[in-house]
Write a protein that holds these residues in place. Sequence first.
Motif, PDB file in Angstrom:
ATOM      1  N   ALA A 234       8.535   7.403   3.305  1.00  0.00           N
ATOM      2  CA  ALA A 234       8.874   7.806   4.677  1.00  0.00           C
ATOM      3  C   ALA A 234       8.414   6.777   5.711  1.00  0.00           C
ATOM      4  CB  ALA A 234       8.254   9.165   4.979  1.00  0.00           C
ATOM      5  N   THR A 235       7.196   6.285   5.552  1.00  0.00           N
ATOM      6  CA  THR A 235       6.670   5.308   6.515  1.00  0.00           C
ATOM      7  C   THR A 235       7.480   4.024   6.496  1.00  0.00           C
ATOM      8  OG1 THR A 235       4.422   6.188   6.323  1.00  0.00           O
ATOM      9  CG2 THR A 235       4.648   3.949   7.165  1.00  0.00           C
ATOM     10  N   LYS A 236       7.782   3.546   5.317  1.00  0.00           N
ATOM     11  CA  LYS A 236       8.565   2.319   5.187  1.00  0.00           C
ATOM     12  C   LYS A 236       9.976   2.506   5.749  1.00  0.00           C
ATOM     13  CE  LYS A 236       9.797  -1.168   1.693  1.00  0.00           C
ATOM     14  NZ  LYS A 236      11.270  -1.043   1.709  1.00  0.00           N
TER      15      LYS A 236
ATOM     16  N   GLN B  93       0.830  -1.207   0.000  1.00  0.00           N
ATOM     17  CA  GLN B  93       0.000   0.000   0.000  1.00  0.00           C
ATOM     18  C   GLN B  93       0.864   1.258   0.000  1.00  0.00           C
ATOM     19  OE1 GLN B  93      -3.165   0.044   2.945  1.00  0.00           O
ATOM     20  NE2 GLN B  93      -3.185   2.280   3.007  1.00  0.00           N
ATOM     21  N   CYS B  94       1.931   1.249   0.802  1.00  0.00           N
ATOM     22  CA  CYS B  94       2.842   2.398   0.851  1.00  0.00           C
ATOM     23  C   CYS B  94       3.572   2.585  -0.477  1.00  0.00           C
ATOM     24  CB  CYS B  94       3.854   2.226   1.985  1.00  0.00           C
ATOM     25  SG  CYS B  94       3.151   2.422   3.630  1.00  0.00           S
TER      26      CYS B  94
ATOM     27  N   GLN C 286       1.334   4.218  -2.949  1.00  0.00           N
ATOM     28  CA  GLN C 286       1.121   5.634  -2.650  1.00  0.00           C
ATOM     29  C   GLN C 286       2.419   6.432  -2.657  1.00  0.00           C
ATOM     30  OE1 GLN C 286      -0.811   5.356   1.156  1.00  0.00           O
ATOM     31  NE2 GLN C 286      -2.779   4.736   0.296  1.00  0.00           N
ATOM     32  N   LEU C 287       3.528   5.753  -3.001  1.00  0.00           N
ATOM     33  CA  LEU C 287       4.852   6.381  -3.005  1.00  0.00           C
ATOM     34  C   LEU C 287       5.204   6.954  -1.640  1.00  0.00           C
ATOM     35  CD1 LEU C 287       4.731   8.208  -6.469  1.00  0.00           C
ATOM     36  CD2 LEU C 287       5.624   5.929  -5.930  1.00  0.00           C
ATOM     37  N   ASP C 288       4.757   6.267  -0.598  1.00  0.00           N
ATOM     38  CA  ASP C 288       5.031   6.686   0.779  1.00  0.00           C
ATOM     39  C   ASP C 288       6.314   6.001   1.254  1.00  0.00           C
ATOM     40  OD1 ASP C 288       5.024   7.519   3.367  1.00  0.00           O
ATOM     41  OD2 ASP C 288       3.240   6.397   3.971  1.00  0.00           O
TER      42      ASP C 288
ATOM     43  N   ARG D  96      -4.242   6.663   8.617  1.00  0.00           N
ATOM     44  CA  ARG D  96      -4.841   7.173   7.382  1.00  0.00           C
ATOM     45  C   ARG D  96      -5.737   6.153   6.697  1.00  0.00           C
ATOM     46  NH1 ARG D  96       0.699   6.624   5.790  1.00  0.00           N
ATOM     47  NH2 ARG D  96       1.001   4.993   4.213  1.00  0.00           N
TER      48      ARG D  96
ATOM     49  N   GLU E  11       1.370   3.256  11.752  1.00  0.00           N
ATOM     50  CA  GLU E  11       1.445   4.418  10.872  1.00  0.00           C
ATOM     51  C   GLU E  11       0.346   4.407   9.803  1.00  0.00           C
ATOM     52  OE1 GLU E  11       3.528   7.052  11.124  1.00  0.00           O
ATOM     53  OE2 GLU E  11       4.203   6.166  13.021  1.00  0.00           O
ATOM     54  N   VAL E  12       0.106   3.249   9.205  1.00  0.00           N
ATOM     55  CA  VAL E  12      -0.888   3.174   8.132  1.00  0.00           C
ATOM     56  C   VAL E  12      -2.305   3.223   8.700  1.00  0.00           C
ATOM     57  CG1 VAL E  12      -1.694   1.817   6.158  1.00  0.00           C
ATOM     58  CG2 VAL E  12       0.739   1.890   6.699  1.00  0.00           C
TER      59      VAL E  12
END
Length: 203
Positions: free
Chosen positions: A127-129, A119-120, A123-125, A198, A194-195
């Motif tokens: 930072a969380t990873k 999912q990250c 979403q090109l996330d 949102r 973190e996920v």
Amino acid sequence: LLSFVLSQLTVRFVSAGALGQASIPLELLLSTALFVGREGFRLALTKAEVRNGDPRDARITNVSWLTVPVGALLAVVAAFVHLHQCGQNEDTTLDYKLAGMLYCLAAFVESLAEPLVIQCLQQLDVATKAKAEGSALVMKSVSCFACLRITQSSWFRSVPMFSRVQEKTNFAVTSFGVSQLAYSIVLSGIMYREVWTRGIYWP
């Protein structure tokens, strides 16, 4: 920096044989189970086109959660392979056998976070990873160093349950297994935390 310092200190507390067992066959076992169980899903799902621009595409979400049962199955297969190899070798110690089981358990725990990793990535996330992996890496170093110190302490050797096998093993390789399990728990825990804020795309 902390992770680097603890890693250097860890090398001073283990023999070359124990370090070799942890860094070659057991890491290979872990990497194989994780690679087979997730890389195909990552490549396919991060490149898949979302229908109608909806990020909650049910097809992608449902397939991404298949990584959990697939990861569990591969972890079980890896555990059986490990135990079979231990049974074929009469020189296998309890330390190595227990460490292998911990590595397999760690592979399963890490696979629990794979749907969120996908999912990250969608979403090109990054930072969380990166936050999850960085925190997990620090915990891995801390737990490994702590376990090595504990298993080599006089208090640990005086415990009746462990003193019986203390002459044959010092649980050095098991310490690496514990640290890998700690890494997986922290990684999965932070990813879910973190996920969750949102919204997790549940199947």
